[in-house]
Design a protein around this motif. Structure first.
Motif, PDB file in Angstrom:
ATOM      1  N   LEU A   1      42.893  30.447  33.925  1.00 58.73           N
ATOM      2  CA  LEU A   1      41.916  30.498  35.003  1.00 58.73           C
ATOM      3  C   LEU A   1      42.319  31.623  35.947  1.00 58.73           C
ATOM      4  O   LEU A   1      43.354  31.531  36.614  1.00 58.73           O
ATOM      5  N   VAL A   2      41.552  32.690  35.975  1.00 57.42           N
ATOM      6  CA  VAL A   2      41.836  33.828  36.845  1.00 57.42           C
ATOM      7  C   VAL A   2      40.990  33.682  38.096  1.00 57.42           C
ATOM      8  O   VAL A   2      39.755  33.638  38.030  1.00 57.42           O
ATOM      9  N   LEU A   3      41.650  33.577  39.260  1.00 58.50           N
ATOM     10  CA  LEU A   3      40.941  33.374  40.523  1.00 58.50           C
ATOM     11  C   LEU A   3      40.477  34.716  41.077  1.00 58.50           C
ATOM     12  O   LEU A   3      41.245  35.687  41.116  1.00 58.50           O
ATOM     13  N   ILE A   4      39.210  34.784  41.484  1.00 59.37           N
ATOM     14  CA  ILE A   4      38.658  36.007  42.052  1.00 59.37           C
ATOM     15  C   ILE A   4      38.043  35.706  43.414  1.00 59.37           C
ATOM     16  O   ILE A   4      37.491  34.644  43.651  1.00 59.37           O
ATOM     17  N   ASN A   5      38.155  36.666  44.317  1.00 63.07           N
ATOM     18  CA  ASN A   5      37.532  36.580  45.635  1.00 63.07           C
ATOM     19  C   ASN A   5      36.065  36.965  45.506  1.00 63.07           C
ATOM     20  O   ASN A   5      35.735  37.988  44.912  1.00 63.07           O
ATOM     21  N   THR A   6      35.157  36.146  46.031  1.00 56.34           N
ATOM     22  CA  THR A   6      33.723  36.414  45.890  1.00 56.34           C
ATOM     23  C   THR A   6      33.116  37.088  47.118  1.00 56.34           C
ATOM     24  O   THR A   6      31.904  37.274  47.187  1.00 56.34           O
ATOM     25  N   ARG A   7      33.929  37.461  48.099  1.00 54.20           N
ATOM     26  CA  ARG A   7      33.399  38.144  49.283  1.00 54.20           C
ATOM     27  C   ARG A   7      32.983  39.574  48.931  1.00 54.20           C
ATOM     28  O   ARG A   7      33.646  40.234  48.138  1.00 54.20           O
TER      29      ARG A   7
ATOM     30  N   SER B   1      28.623  37.405  57.233  1.00 55.36           N
ATOM     31  CA  SER B   1      28.356  36.908  55.882  1.00 55.36           C
ATOM     32  C   SER B   1      29.171  37.626  54.816  1.00 55.36           C
ATOM     33  O   SER B   1      29.366  37.103  53.721  1.00 55.36           O
ATOM     34  N   ASN B   2      29.665  38.831  55.106  1.00 56.87           N
ATOM     35  CA  ASN B   2      30.385  39.607  54.094  1.00 56.87           C
ATOM     36  C   ASN B   2      31.828  39.148  53.907  1.00 56.87           C
ATOM     37  O   ASN B   2      32.351  39.190  52.792  1.00 56.87           O
ATOM     38  N   ALA B   3      32.477  38.731  54.987  1.00 53.35           N
ATOM     39  CA  ALA B   3      33.893  38.362  54.885  1.00 53.35           C
ATOM     40  C   ALA B   3      34.201  37.174  55.788  1.00 53.35           C
ATOM     41  O   ALA B   3      35.003  37.266  56.704  1.00 53.35           O
ATOM     42  N   PRO B   4      33.588  36.027  55.538  1.00 51.70           N
ATOM     43  CA  PRO B   4      33.827  34.869  56.393  1.00 51.70           C
ATOM     44  C   PRO B   4      35.162  34.200  56.091  1.00 51.70           C
ATOM     45  O   PRO B   4      35.708  34.333  55.007  1.00 51.70           O
ATOM     46  N   TRP B   5      35.660  33.467  57.083  1.00 50.92           N
ATOM     47  CA  TRP B   5      36.842  32.635  56.869  1.00 50.92           C
ATOM     48  C   TRP B   5      36.472  31.500  55.917  1.00 50.92           C
ATOM     49  O   TRP B   5      35.337  31.091  55.813  1.00 50.92           O
ATOM     50  N   GLY B   6      37.456  30.962  55.230  1.00 52.78           N
ATOM     51  CA  GLY B   6      37.218  29.791  54.399  1.00 52.78           C
ATOM     52  C   GLY B   6      37.689  29.971  52.979  1.00 52.78           C
ATOM     53  O   GLY B   6      38.621  30.744  52.711  1.00 52.78           O
ATOM     54  N   ASN B   7      37.058  29.257  52.067  1.00 50.91           N
ATOM     55  CA  ASN B   7      37.398  29.334  50.643  1.00 50.91           C
ATOM     56  C   ASN B   7      36.223  29.952  49.898  1.00 50.91           C
ATOM     57  O   ASN B   7      35.217  29.277  49.643  1.00 50.91           O
ATOM     58  N   ARG B   8      36.320  31.215  49.599  1.00 48.52           N
ATOM     59  CA  ARG B   8      35.279  31.941  48.880  1.00 48.52           C
ATOM     60  C   ARG B   8      35.909  32.553  47.630  1.00 48.52           C
ATOM     61  O   ARG B   8      36.239  33.730  47.584  1.00 48.52           O
TER      62      ARG B   8
END
Length: 464
Positions: free
Chosen positions: A283-289, A306-313
């Motif tokens: 499972l390769v984790l990727i950032n979706t921002r 909306s482009n780089a919000p805090w949290g789990n994206r």
């Protein structure tokens, strides 16, 4: 625990609920290694300012009167979150290394208390082979992902040699191949649509009924996340990785992933030769921002960001580890090409987006616990997870303490193996979190180093 509506801070996001519930509890552990011993009083004062960067650092998860999960602001007792460890005195450097490794192994198993804000900082003035002192962060994944927590570093760090200048990071920009010809665009659309159908169906199967084979890197069974784990790190030259990248015409991520895959198959060959042809998935984790570079905490918390919000994206890519029957272990560059091909194919697939929408639907219709079980099963059925982050190019400092090294890992995932990667000062630090007494972490590390050496030597023999 229920609470009155006027005491609540904000709703807990679905992803945060999935990672902190009865099904699973996932945390991030990050270690900063310092050139000098840590001034405990300085860090106590520094931490008091740091926690006010985000209100979640002073909040706990509770249920409102309707049973919905919310963040509730509480009075923070800083002494409960910053723990100073005094190691035994007069130990040799080798024994100090063993002491710190044992501490990390034990700490990986300890869950954060749900009755106070979900983070801790441990100060360990334990001189090891790598540092004069170590600062260990443990932050629950429900507070944010690696991108969010890197924003904390940006907001609290300076350049060690010139504090007036900002830290800089490698670009995150990904160049996708595009064809200007109408036939090329039609082919790309059809190719993407076909991959989406295949990948989405494959992801659902692997998250429900299909399990990887049991191998020297996957013990299987229930409760893997509660077993004792060992943490081991090693370093590669980012300059050499870029040399390989240039020779093969691939990306840095392709090189890293291919090296890891080759190292895993070499380890399987040494421990159980039959397993080199096993069905094994990473499972390769990727950032979706939709951003190229990191943002500060202040920027991530701005309204309508909306482009780089805090949290789990983030999202998972299911990547099959190449089998020895398909790629010869004696030809290491094949593993780089295989990684490139698989990652490139995933870029033209919308399966990640569809799986995310499916999780939202499960959350709404069946509740967060059922959605968390789907996420848990996704990890449980696969062999390992890989997470890759970019660190600063320059040497950084925290309240006047130069940082010699940095690494991180993730605990609470039901897998026998977790591999994390971070760059810092033109070095690539790889961390292996492995199930103790099942995986031989020393042999696995040796196989990874051998894989990198073989790939580098083979690529240098190529002519451009």
């Amino acid at each position: 625990m229920e609470t009155k509506e006027d005491e609540l801070l904000q709703p807990v996001s679905p992803n945060a609920q999935h990672m902190n519930c009865s099904v699973q509890s996932i945390s991030i552990i990050a270690v900063l290694e310092f050139d000098i011993a840590i001034d405990e009083l300085k860090f106590m004062c520094f931490a008091k300012d740091l926690i006010h960067l985000n209100p979640l650092f002073t909040s706990v998860m509770v249920n409102d009167v309707n049973g919905e999960r919310k963040w509730k602001k509480v009075e923070l007792k800083i002494e409960e979150h910053i723990i100073v460890h005094t190691p035994p005195s007069n130990l040799s450097l080798q024994l100090f290394d063993a002491y710190f490794n044992e501490y990390m192994t034990n700490y990986a198993l300890q869950e954060l208390s749900q009755n106070k804000p979900l983070w801790e900082i441990h100060i360990i003035n334990c001189p090891t082979s790598n540092a004069a002192g170590n600062l260990v962060f443990k932050i629950h994944h429900s507070l944010g992902d690696g991108y969010s927590l890197m924003g904390v570093l940006i907001s609290s760090m300076t350049r060690a040699h010139d504090p007036s200048l900002p830290l800089t990071f490698p670009s995150r920009k990904v160049k996708l191949e595009q064809s200007g010809h109408i036939l090329g665009r039609v082919y790309q659309f059809l190719f993407s649509s076909m991959n989406t159908v295949l990948d989405f169906g494959g992801n659902i199967m692997k998250s429900s009924v299909l399990e990887d084979h049991l191998t020297p890197i996957r013990s299987g069974g229930d409760g893997v996340e509660f077993r004792t784990f060992a943490i081991r790190t090693f370093t590669f030259s980012l300059h050499q990785i870029k040399q390989i990248k240039a020779k093969l015409g691939v990306t840095v991520n392709d090189v890293i992933t291919g090296m890891i895959f080759l190292g895993l198959r070499l380890y399987m060959q040494e421990t159980c030769p039959d397993s080199t042809n096993s069905n094994s998935t990473a499972l390769v984790l990727i950032n979706t921002r939709m951003v190229e570079n990191y943002k500060s905490v202040q920027d991530m918390l701005k309204p309508n960001n909306s482009n780089a919000p805090w949290g789990n994206r983030f999202a998972f890519l299911h990547i099959d580890i190449p089998k020895a029957t398909e790629y010869e272990l004696s030809n290491p560059l094949q593993f780089i090409k295989a990684a490139q091909k698989m990652i490139k194919r995933k870029r033209y697939s919308s399966a990640v987006f569809l799986v995310g929408k499916l999780m939202e639907m499960i959350h709404k219709l069946r509740g967060p616990e059922v959605a968390a079980k789907f996420m848990y099963k996704t990890a449980q059925n696969t062999s390992l997870s890989i997470s890759n982050m970019m660190g600063p190019r320059e040497k950084m400092a925290m309240c006047g303490h130069p940082v010699k090294g940095v690494y991180f890992t993730v605990v609470g995932i039901p897998q026998s193996l977790m591999i994390t990667v971070i760059s810092y000062m033109e070095q690539l630090r790889i961390t292996i979190l492995s199930e103790k007494e099942f995986i031989d972490e020393e042999k696995l590390t040796s196989c990874m180093e051998k894989a990198f050496e073989n790939i580098h030597e083979a690529s240098m023999e190529l002519s451009i």
